[in-house]
Write an enzyme that holds these catalytic residues in place. Structure first.
Site, short mmCIF file in Angstrom:
data_model
loop_
_atom_site.label_atom_id
_atom_site.label_comp_id
_atom_site.label_asym_id
_atom_site.label_seq_id
_atom_site.Cartn_x
_atom_site.Cartn_y
_atom_site.Cartn_z
N CYS A 96 0.81 -1.32 -0.03
CA CYS A 96 -0.31 0.37 0.02
C CYS A 96 1.11 1.25 0.21
CB CYS A 96 -0.84 -0.16 0.72
SG CYS A 96 -1.28 1.45 1.12
N HIS A 138 -9.36 -3.59 -1.29
CA HIS A 138 -7.84 -3.66 -0.54
C HIS A 138 -8.44 -1.90 -0.93
CE1 HIS A 138 -3.61 -2.39 0.41
NE2 HIS A 138 -4.49 -1.18 -0.12
N GLU A 139 -9.26 -1.34 -1.82
CA GLU A 139 -9.14 -0.19 -1.97
C GLU A 139 -10.61 0.41 -1.55
OE1 GLU A 139 -6.73 1.84 -3.18
OE2 GLU A 139 -5.32 0.47 -3.26
N HIS A 142 -9.64 1.12 2.16
CA HIS A 142 -9.63 2.65 2.21
C HIS A 142 -10.42 3.78 2.72
CE1 HIS A 142 -5.59 2.15 2.12
NE2 HIS A 142 -5.34 1.69 0.85
#
Ligand code: CO
Length: 168
Positions: A96, A138-139, A142
């Site tokens: 990341c 994953h995004e 965020h």
């Protein structure tokens, strides 16, 4: 324009992003800046919050088998929803831009069904697999103020915290 990427433990990374309401020039500038920044840093994904913008926006550009990225493969994801996830999991070594030089195995669904809007506000429905599905999750994390080390084992996380403090 290339923007500064926030690095852990910057508290702004924990902020929950908000729904995008306007699909205007400001949004397009943000998306363009995010792409400039991601390309500059050799990333495969970047969320708005990583450059300090708490909007439900992220971009991804998944490389091919040889590791090459092509501009036409850029995905701009606005107001995403994960409609369903497969039970089949895949472990992938993630990194990341907000955790430079840290890589760890994370287990996520290998296939997901998603809904999002593009930069013009048009709704898109897609089924994603493999690295595209992994990167999307994953995004997506965020946008909820989560970093990938929150998805690894307790022991590994302890080690991460210790090593991270020692760096620099
Ligand atoms: Co990230």
């Amino acid at each position: 324009m290339i923007r500064e990427v926030l690095v852990y433990p910057d508290r702004r990374l924990k902020v929950k992003s908000k729904k995008v309401e306007k699909f205007d020039e400001k949004l397009h500038t943000l998306l363009n800046d995010m792409n400039d920044t991601m390309v500059d840093r050799n990333g495969i994904g970047l969320a708005g919050i990583q450059i300090g913008k708490a909007d439900n926006v992220f971009i991804m550009n998944i490389p091919n088998k040889d590791g090459d990225q092509f501009p036409e493969n850029l995905l701009e994801i606005i107001n995403p929803e994960i409609v369903s996830k497969s039970d089949e999991m895949k472990t992938y070594e993630e990194g990341c831009l907000s955790l430079p030089e840290y890589y760890e195995d994370v287990k996520r669904s290998n296939k997901i069904e998603v809904k999002f809007q593009n930069r013009f506000g048009e709704v898109q429905h897609q089924v994603l697999e493999d690295l595209t599905a992994i990167a999307f999750q994953h995004e997506f994390d965020h946008l909820n103020g989560k970093l990938f080390f929150e998805r690894i084992s307790y022991m590994k996380r302890k080690k991460f915290e210790k090593d991270w403090k020692k760096r620099k």
